[in-house]
Scaffold this motif. Structure first.
Motif, PDB file in Angstrom:
ATOM      1  N   LEU A   4      14.650 -19.949 -54.726  1.00 19.05           N
ATOM      2  CA  LEU A   4      13.952 -18.668 -54.811  1.00 19.05           C
ATOM      3  C   LEU A   4      12.449 -18.869 -54.990  1.00 19.05           C
ATOM      4  O   LEU A   4      11.645 -18.278 -54.277  1.00 19.05           O
ATOM      5  N   VAL A   5      12.064 -19.732 -55.919  1.00 16.96           N
ATOM      6  CA  VAL A   5      10.640 -19.933 -56.224  1.00 16.96           C
ATOM      7  C   VAL A   5       9.926 -20.743 -55.139  1.00 16.96           C
ATOM      8  O   VAL A   5       8.789 -20.447 -54.787  1.00 16.96           O
ATOM      9  N   GLU A   6      10.590 -21.751 -54.586  1.00 20.46           N
ATOM     10  CA  GLU A   6       9.931 -22.643 -53.626  1.00 20.46           C
ATOM     11  C   GLU A   6      10.162 -22.265 -52.166  1.00 20.46           C
ATOM     12  O   GLU A   6       9.467 -22.763 -51.289  1.00 20.46           O
ATOM     13  N   GLY A   7      11.133 -21.406 -51.885  1.00 22.37           N
ATOM     14  CA  GLY A   7      11.436 -21.049 -50.506  1.00 22.37           C
ATOM     15  C   GLY A   7      11.297 -19.568 -50.191  1.00 22.37           C
ATOM     16  O   GLY A   7      10.573 -19.180 -49.277  1.00 22.37           O
ATOM     17  N   LYS A  14       2.859 -15.016 -48.177  1.00 25.67           N
ATOM     18  CA  LYS A  14       1.873 -15.776 -47.407  1.00 25.67           C
ATOM     19  C   LYS A  14       1.793 -17.245 -47.822  1.00 25.67           C
ATOM     20  O   LYS A  14       0.722 -17.839 -47.860  1.00 25.67           O
ATOM     21  N   GLY A  15       2.936 -17.835 -48.177  1.00 23.34           N
ATOM     22  CA  GLY A  15       2.983 -19.256 -48.492  1.00 23.34           C
ATOM     23  C   GLY A  15       2.644 -19.617 -49.920  1.00 23.34           C
ATOM     24  O   GLY A  15       2.573 -20.798 -50.248  1.00 23.34           O
ATOM     25  N   SER A  16       2.458 -18.656 -50.791  1.00 22.61           N
ATOM     26  CA  SER A  16       2.107 -18.939 -52.188  1.00 22.61           C
ATOM     27  C   SER A  16       3.326 -18.846 -53.094  1.00 22.61           C
ATOM     28  O   SER A  16       4.056 -17.863 -53.044  1.00 22.61           O
ATOM     29  N   GLU A  28       1.082 -23.278 -46.982  1.00 20.75           N
ATOM     30  CA  GLU A  28       0.994 -23.265 -45.523  1.00 20.75           C
ATOM     31  C   GLU A  28      -0.377 -23.769 -45.088  1.00 20.75           C
ATOM     32  O   GLU A  28      -1.403 -23.273 -45.528  1.00 20.75           O
ATOM     33  N   THR A  29      -0.376 -24.760 -44.206  1.00 23.88           N
ATOM     34  CA  THR A  29      -1.628 -25.345 -43.736  1.00 23.88           C
ATOM     35  C   THR A  29      -2.129 -24.689 -42.457  1.00 23.88           C
ATOM     36  O   THR A  29      -3.280 -24.869 -42.088  1.00 23.88           O
ATOM     37  N   ARG A  30      -1.239 -23.958 -41.768  1.00 27.76           N
ATOM     38  CA  ARG A  30      -1.624 -23.203 -40.568  1.00 27.76           C
ATOM     39  C   ARG A  30      -0.604 -22.089 -40.363  1.00 27.76           C
ATOM     40  O   ARG A  30       0.469 -22.094 -40.959  1.00 27.76           O
ATOM     41  N   ASP A  31      -0.941 -21.149 -39.502  1.00 27.92           N
ATOM     42  CA  ASP A  31      -0.041 -20.029 -39.239  1.00 27.92           C
ATOM     43  C   ASP A  31       1.179 -20.496 -38.453  1.00 27.92           C
ATOM     44  O   ASP A  31       1.054 -21.199 -37.452  1.00 27.92           O
TER      45      ASP A  31
END
Length: 77
Positions: A4-7, A14-16, A28-31
């Motif tokens: 839940l927390v990591e996925g 938005k990847g946070s 996330e390093t790119r879209d």
């Protein structure tokens, strides 16, 4: 809770992760969209889970990988 927390949370924020949102960082390093985004988060959760379960072996291997590639394995997706 780990998934839940990591996925799930980063997928919708938005990847946070919750901590990353507090300090305004993202994993996330790119879209990525669609299947690539799903594969990225699945690979990320798998690598993090394996690194916790196989701690004495996985952390040095991941550290060496990062020193050589300058990114984590899931960033290649």
């Amino acid at each position: 809770v780990f998934v839940l927390v990591e996925g799930v949370w980063p997928w919708f924020h938005k990847g946070s992760t919750p901590g990353g949102a507090f300090v305004r960082m993202t994993c996330e390093t790119r879209d990525r969209v669609g299947v690539r985004r799903a594969a990225f988060f699945l690979a990320r959760v798998a690598v993090l889970a394996a690194s916790c379960l196989l701690f004495p072996f996985a952390w040095p291997a991941l550290a060496l990988f990062f020193l050589i590639a300058h990114r984590m394995p899931y960033d290649f997706i």
